[in-house]
Design a protein around this motif. Structure first.
Motif, PDB file in Angstrom:
ATOM      1  N   ARG A 138      14.713  25.897  15.254  1.00  0.00           N
ATOM      2  CA  ARG A 138      15.515  24.838  15.842  1.00  0.00           C
ATOM      3  C   ARG A 138      15.823  23.794  14.787  1.00  0.00           C
ATOM      4  NH1 ARG A 138      12.377  22.998  19.889  1.00  0.00           N
ATOM      5  NH2 ARG A 138      13.339  24.037  21.632  1.00  0.00           N
ATOM      6  N   GLU A 139      17.077  23.337  14.774  1.00  0.00           N
ATOM      7  CA  GLU A 139      17.486  22.344  13.780  1.00  0.00           C
ATOM      8  C   GLU A 139      16.691  21.050  13.933  1.00  0.00           C
ATOM      9  OE1 GLU A 139      21.619  21.998  14.584  1.00  0.00           O
ATOM     10  OE2 GLU A 139      22.204  23.618  13.240  1.00  0.00           O
ATOM     11  N   ASP A 140      16.498  20.611  15.159  1.00  0.00           N
ATOM     12  CA  ASP A 140      15.786  19.361  15.429  1.00  0.00           C
ATOM     13  C   ASP A 140      14.700  19.652  16.458  1.00  0.00           C
ATOM     14  OD1 ASP A 140      14.836  16.877  16.115  1.00  0.00           O
ATOM     15  OD2 ASP A 140      16.807  15.980  16.484  1.00  0.00           O
ATOM     16  N   MET A 141      13.444  19.588  16.033  1.00  0.00           N
ATOM     17  CA  MET A 141      12.346  19.946  16.918  1.00  0.00           C
ATOM     18  C   MET A 141      12.170  18.951  18.064  1.00  0.00           C
ATOM     19  SD  MET A 141      11.271  22.804  15.786  1.00  0.00           S
ATOM     20  CE  MET A 141       9.607  23.121  16.386  1.00  0.00           C
ATOM     21  N   ASN A 142      12.833  17.807  18.001  1.00  0.00           N
ATOM     22  CA  ASN A 142      12.715  16.822  19.073  1.00  0.00           C
ATOM     23  C   ASN A 142      13.920  16.819  20.011  1.00  0.00           C
ATOM     24  OD1 ASN A 142      10.142  15.514  18.567  1.00  0.00           O
ATOM     25  ND2 ASN A 142      11.059  14.814  16.658  1.00  0.00           N
TER      26      ASN A 142
ATOM     27  N   LYS B 183      20.720  23.288  18.164  1.00  0.00           N
ATOM     28  CA  LYS B 183      21.019  24.688  17.935  1.00  0.00           C
ATOM     29  C   LYS B 183      19.770  25.462  17.526  1.00  0.00           C
ATOM     30  CE  LYS B 183      24.080  27.718  15.274  1.00  0.00           C
ATOM     31  NZ  LYS B 183      25.142  27.764  14.231  1.00  0.00           N
ATOM     32  N   ARG B 184      19.584  26.635  18.145  1.00  0.00           N
ATOM     33  CA  ARG B 184      18.444  27.493  17.835  1.00  0.00           C
ATOM     34  C   ARG B 184      18.930  28.832  17.327  1.00  0.00           C
ATOM     35  NH1 ARG B 184      14.895  26.605  23.279  1.00  0.00           N
ATOM     36  NH2 ARG B 184      16.889  27.157  24.180  1.00  0.00           N
ATOM     37  N   SER B 185      18.096  29.472  16.534  1.00  0.00           N
ATOM     38  CA  SER B 185      18.443  30.777  15.980  1.00  0.00           C
ATOM     39  C   SER B 185      17.174  31.606  15.851  1.00  0.00           C
ATOM     40  CB  SER B 185      19.114  30.627  14.611  1.00  0.00           C
ATOM     41  OG  SER B 185      18.234  29.956  13.714  1.00  0.00           O
ATOM     42  N   ALA B 186      17.353  32.863  15.513  1.00  0.00           N
ATOM     43  CA  ALA B 186      16.212  33.759  15.374  1.00  0.00           C
ATOM     44  C   ALA B 186      15.369  33.381  14.166  1.00  0.00           C
ATOM     45  CB  ALA B 186      16.698  35.199  15.242  1.00  0.00           C
ATOM     46  N   VAL B 187      14.075  33.622  14.272  1.00  0.00           N
ATOM     47  CA  VAL B 187      13.181  33.461  13.129  1.00  0.00           C
ATOM     48  C   VAL B 187      13.493  34.584  12.133  1.00  0.00           C
ATOM     49  CG1 VAL B 187      10.770  33.467  12.369  1.00  0.00           C
ATOM     50  CG2 VAL B 187      11.385  32.469  14.590  1.00  0.00           C
TER      51      VAL B 187
ATOM     52  N   ASN C 231      12.159  37.941  19.489  1.00  0.00           N
ATOM     53  CA  ASN C 231      12.745  36.903  18.635  1.00  0.00           C
ATOM     54  C   ASN C 231      13.901  36.221  19.371  1.00  0.00           C
ATOM     55  OD1 ASN C 231      13.252  35.334  16.353  1.00  0.00           O
ATOM     56  ND2 ASN C 231      13.196  37.079  14.956  1.00  0.00           N
ATOM     57  N   ASN C 232      14.340  35.109  18.799  1.00  0.00           N
ATOM     58  CA  ASN C 232      15.488  34.395  19.348  1.00  0.00           C
ATOM     59  C   ASN C 232      15.241  34.019  20.810  1.00  0.00           C
ATOM     60  OD1 ASN C 232      18.001  33.187  19.317  1.00  0.00           O
ATOM     61  ND2 ASN C 232      19.117  35.098  19.666  1.00  0.00           N
ATOM     62  N   VAL C 233      14.130  33.316  21.045  1.00  0.00           N
ATOM     63  CA  VAL C 233      13.723  32.822  22.360  1.00  0.00           C
ATOM     64  C   VAL C 233      13.432  33.976  23.326  1.00  0.00           C
ATOM     65  CG1 VAL C 233      14.140  31.001  24.054  1.00  0.00           C
ATOM     66  CG2 VAL C 233      15.342  30.950  21.894  1.00  0.00           C
ATOM     67  N   GLY C 234      12.858  35.044  22.811  1.00  0.00           N
ATOM     68  CA  GLY C 234      12.445  36.157  23.647  1.00  0.00           C
ATOM     69  C   GLY C 234      13.497  37.197  23.925  1.00  0.00           C
ATOM     70  N   SER C 235      14.711  37.021  23.407  1.00  0.00           N
ATOM     71  CA  SER C 235      15.821  37.907  23.752  1.00  0.00           C
ATOM     72  C   SER C 235      15.887  39.183  22.927  1.00  0.00           C
ATOM     73  CB  SER C 235      17.155  37.156  23.611  1.00  0.00           C
ATOM     74  OG  SER C 235      17.218  36.069  24.507  1.00  0.00           O
TER      75      SER C 235
END
Length: 379
Positions: A183-187, A192-196, A226-230
């Protein structure tokens, strides 16, 4: 409850259910190496502040689960809830090692109650040192970038492995970290989120696996997609780790008007199923395409389970049931089990607070009978 008594009682329960075996060597004739577990997520230790966790799951609840035909519970845990730290301050790197045995004993007690009713228990770090899919938490490091966070993560899993060293895989498995992503901003929940990166995920998963296997060489270990479980994690398919998908696709149905998933909850089109939403037509064929990589993964001999799924309370009930009925059918056709999020609450079969359900009174709770019948274990 004393640790020794817990282990003794749990070991007796394990002997009554089955003997321990290799982590993926279950007597399941289906393609999927894992049993088709069905059950619920229990949120007793979901909050990082112990004062906000009310341990709502009772022995009576486990009895209902068993009597309804369920055989699985997943316990998503925020690791700070079992630390002995100053909670008026942000957690430091040193704090992550200050485990409070008495707090962990409370989790043990919940696990033992589940085992009394022959429910397999998946222990999951929903918030792990350096990562949580939910924003707004303070961590001194990042699990995917910092060696110090990874070392703390391995320390916690080694602790859990010691705790359950003598407990059968039939009763306990470990789910490493909930819904990994970058995640770009953990707070910012909506950033925006992306896969590890695959090599990073492999490094962290293998490090945790090694820490666990140091204590229990055959422990069943599961990694969330990955990618929030997807997404399937191809980088770890050679490791002895099962994988966990999700039943939240599409989010327009599962998280309709959920404030943590939508920046604007006032101007959303009402979901339909089957039907057109935005630029996509969602139907059973679309769902089958989504789950195809997971089905193929199980076909290759990697255990697959769906660790979370369901629908927030604002989705029209008939749409929820039509969609989730297809999800359950697809998973069942390939012997993939699932766990509803949650048992009691907004996603659950009890006290979900929907405005369009004719609830049945169940021992003082409001039971969604249609949803219960939909998800009960099939013959």
């Amino acid at each position: 409850m004393q640790r020794r008594a817990f282990l003794k009682n749990t070991s007796m329960a394990a002997a009554a259910v089955a003997t321990a075996g290799a982590s993926l060597a279950f007597t399941n004739k289906a393609t999927n190496p894992l049993p088709e577990w069905r059950g619920f997520n229990l949120l007793d230790f979901f909050n990082p502040a112990p004062a906000n966790n009310h341990n709502t799951t009772t022995e009576e609840h486990f009895k209902w689960m068993r009597d309804w035909g369920f055989d699985f519970v997943r316990i998503p845990i925020a690791y700070p809830c079992y630390l002995n730290i100053d909670r008026t301050k942000d957690i430091t790197a040193e704090d992550t090692y200050k485990i409070d045995d008495k707090a962990v004993d409370k989790i043990d007690k919940l696990v033992q109650m589940a085992h009394t009713y022959n429910l397999h228990t998946s222990i999951n770090l929903h918030r792990a040192p350096g990562y949580c899919v939910n924003a707004g938490f303070n961590e001194p490091f990042n699990l995917w970038r910092d060696a110090a966070a990874q070392d703390a993560f391995y320390y916690h899993w080694n602790m859990w492995a010691k705790r359950y060293k003598n407990v059968s895989n039939k009763l306990v498995s470990f789910d490493l970290v909930n819904e990994p992503s970058m995640r770009e901003d953990m707070n910012d929940q909506h950033s925006k989120r992306s896969a590890v990166p695959g090599d990073v995920y492999r490094k962290v998963a293998k490090g945790a696996l090694d820490a666990i296997r140091k204590e229990t060489p055959d422990r069943l270990v599961i990694a969330d997609g990955n990618n929030v479980g997807s997404d399937v994690i191809p980088e770890i398919t050679d490791l002895d780790i099962a994988q966990s998908c999700r039943a939240y696709y599409p989010g327009q149905i599962s998280h309709y008007k959920a404030p943590w998933a939508n920046k604007d909850t006032t101007n959303l089109p009402t979901p339909v199923y089957p039907g057109q939403m935005g630029n996509t037509y969602f139907d059973r064929a679309k769902l089958e395409a989504f789950y195809k990589p997971w089905i193929e993964l199980a076909g290759k001999g990697v255990g697959v389970h769906c660790g979370e799924g369901g629908c927030w309370k604002r989705t029209p009930h008939d749409v929820f049931l039509a969609w989730f009925g297809d999800v359950v059918d697809i998973l069942h056709a390939h012997q993939i089990g699932f766990a509803l999020w949650n048992f009691i609450g907004d996603f659950g079969i009890l006290d979900s607070g929907r405005s369009d359900v004719a609830y049945e009174d169940w021992h003082g709770h409001q039971l969604d009978r249609k949803l219960l019948e939909l998800i009960r274990k099939r013959g």
